[in-house]
Design an enzyme around this catalytic site. Structure first.
Site, mmCIF file in Angstrom:
data_model
loop_
_atom_site.group_PDB
_atom_site.id
_atom_site.type_symbol
_atom_site.label_atom_id
_atom_site.label_comp_id
_atom_site.label_asym_id
_atom_site.label_seq_id
_atom_site.Cartn_x
_atom_site.Cartn_y
_atom_site.Cartn_z
ATOM 1 N N GLU A 115 0.830 -1.215 0.000
ATOM 2 C CA GLU A 115 0.000 0.000 0.000
ATOM 3 C C GLU A 115 0.864 1.265 0.000
ATOM 4 O OE1 GLU A 115 -2.963 -0.315 -0.690
ATOM 5 O OE2 GLU A 115 -3.204 -2.448 -0.277
ATOM 6 N N GLU A 133 -0.693 -2.756 -9.859
ATOM 7 C CA GLU A 133 -0.641 -3.750 -8.794
ATOM 8 C C GLU A 133 0.687 -4.498 -8.805
ATOM 9 O OE1 GLU A 133 -2.660 -4.212 -6.200
ATOM 10 O OE2 GLU A 133 -3.632 -2.420 -6.993
#
Length: 301
Positions: free
Chosen positions: A147, A226
């Site tokens: 994150e 991602e």
């Protein structure tokens, strides 16, 4: 399938509402020149309104994320877990070269996490209660690294800009297509054509079609980021820990996804689909592909 529907609705909502409202109010009537559409003016018009909705969503992203996930922001650690969480995020943020983000925990049995915010130095990182309960500390650290990687890479801003440009071109080409159809149906004499409400309906239909096609581009970028965030998690917390964390997420594949649809693209635990159409519109790559990419990167090192 519901995840795809929510993704498309989110992408199209601002464009469709703005288009209908502006047409009803006659705001875009100045685009009709003597020779039809003024393409330069039309492009500027669409760019302004296409970007506006996307940037407003970005500016409100933290507030909306807190509300939709019912996240509890840790202002003052109340226990050892919260203290460890704050310390770990602080350490990872320093290693990534960004300011300390807000840290929160949201209620969900599923192991999950997300990051959002309009500025990488004013971000929000949240983890679910399920993630803290189900993962080992080194795995939680890897998820946090993932994150933090999103934040350090500026993924939220880049995604908003791409979505804004896509919105602009969807509005642009929908109006050109509607005008071409209107001219085709219009006779040499007065009358004919689509008419006021017909034009609105046709623009709406073309925006739906073009918006669905354009969502493929946005989804592709979301999947690509991602892999970058996984690489950041591996760099900050270790490849083994990042791989183990993704394997842990695979184990909960039958658990109902509790993330709000608006936050799907920012969560870590999606990408279980195998159907071609679902893959095409998915915000995340399959977890097996992400694990394979990490193992190949570790092997090359």
């Amino acid at each position: 399938m519901m995840r795809i529907v929510l993704f498309l609705v989110t992408n199209l909502a601002v464009v469709l509402v703005a288009s209908v409202t502006l047409r009803i109010l006659g705001v875009d009537s100045y685009l009709d020149g003597a020779g039809g559409l003024n393409l330069n003016s039309l492009l500027i018009f669409c760019f302004i309104f296409g970007m506006a909705g996307s940037l407003i969503s970005l500016l409100l992203s933290k507030k909306m994320a807190k509300m939709s996930t019912r996240a509890r922001i840790i202002e003052q650690p109340g226990n050892s877990t919260e203290q460890w969480l704050i310390s770990t995020v602080g350490e990872l943020s320093r290693d990534a070269g960004i300011d300390m983000p807000e840290v929160g925990v949201f209620p969900a049995r599923q192991a999950n996490a997300f990051a959002t915010g309009w500025n990488k130095n004013a971000a929000l990182v949240c983890v679910s209660e399920g993630l803290l309960e189900q993962m080992r500390p080194e795995e939680v650290r890897a998820v946090l690294g993932h994150e933090i990687g999103h934040v350090a890479n500026g993924d939220m801003v880049t995604l908003a800009l791409i979505q804004g440009v896509v919105n602009a071109f969807v509005m642009f080409f929908a109006r050109i297509a509607a005008m071409v159809l209107d001219n085709f149906l219009r006779s040499d004499e007065e009358g004919g054509g689509l008419g006021f409400f017909g034009y609105i309906a046709v623009v709406f239909a073309f925006e739906m079609v073009f918006g669905i096609a354009a969502s493929v581009i946005v989804a592709w970028f979301s999947r690509w980021r991602e892999y970058r965030a996984d690489a950041a998690g591996a760099r900050l917390a270790g490849s083994g820990a990042m791989i183990n964390a993704l394997n842990r997420l695979k184990a909960q594949k039958d658990m109902q996804d509790e993330m709000p649809g608006s936050m799907t693209a920012f969560a870590i635990t999606t990408g279980q689909t195998r159907q071609f159409m679902e893959k095409l519109f998915a915000s995340h790559p399959p977890l097996d592909d992400r694990i394979r990419a990490l193992k190949e990167a570790a092997y090359r090192q």
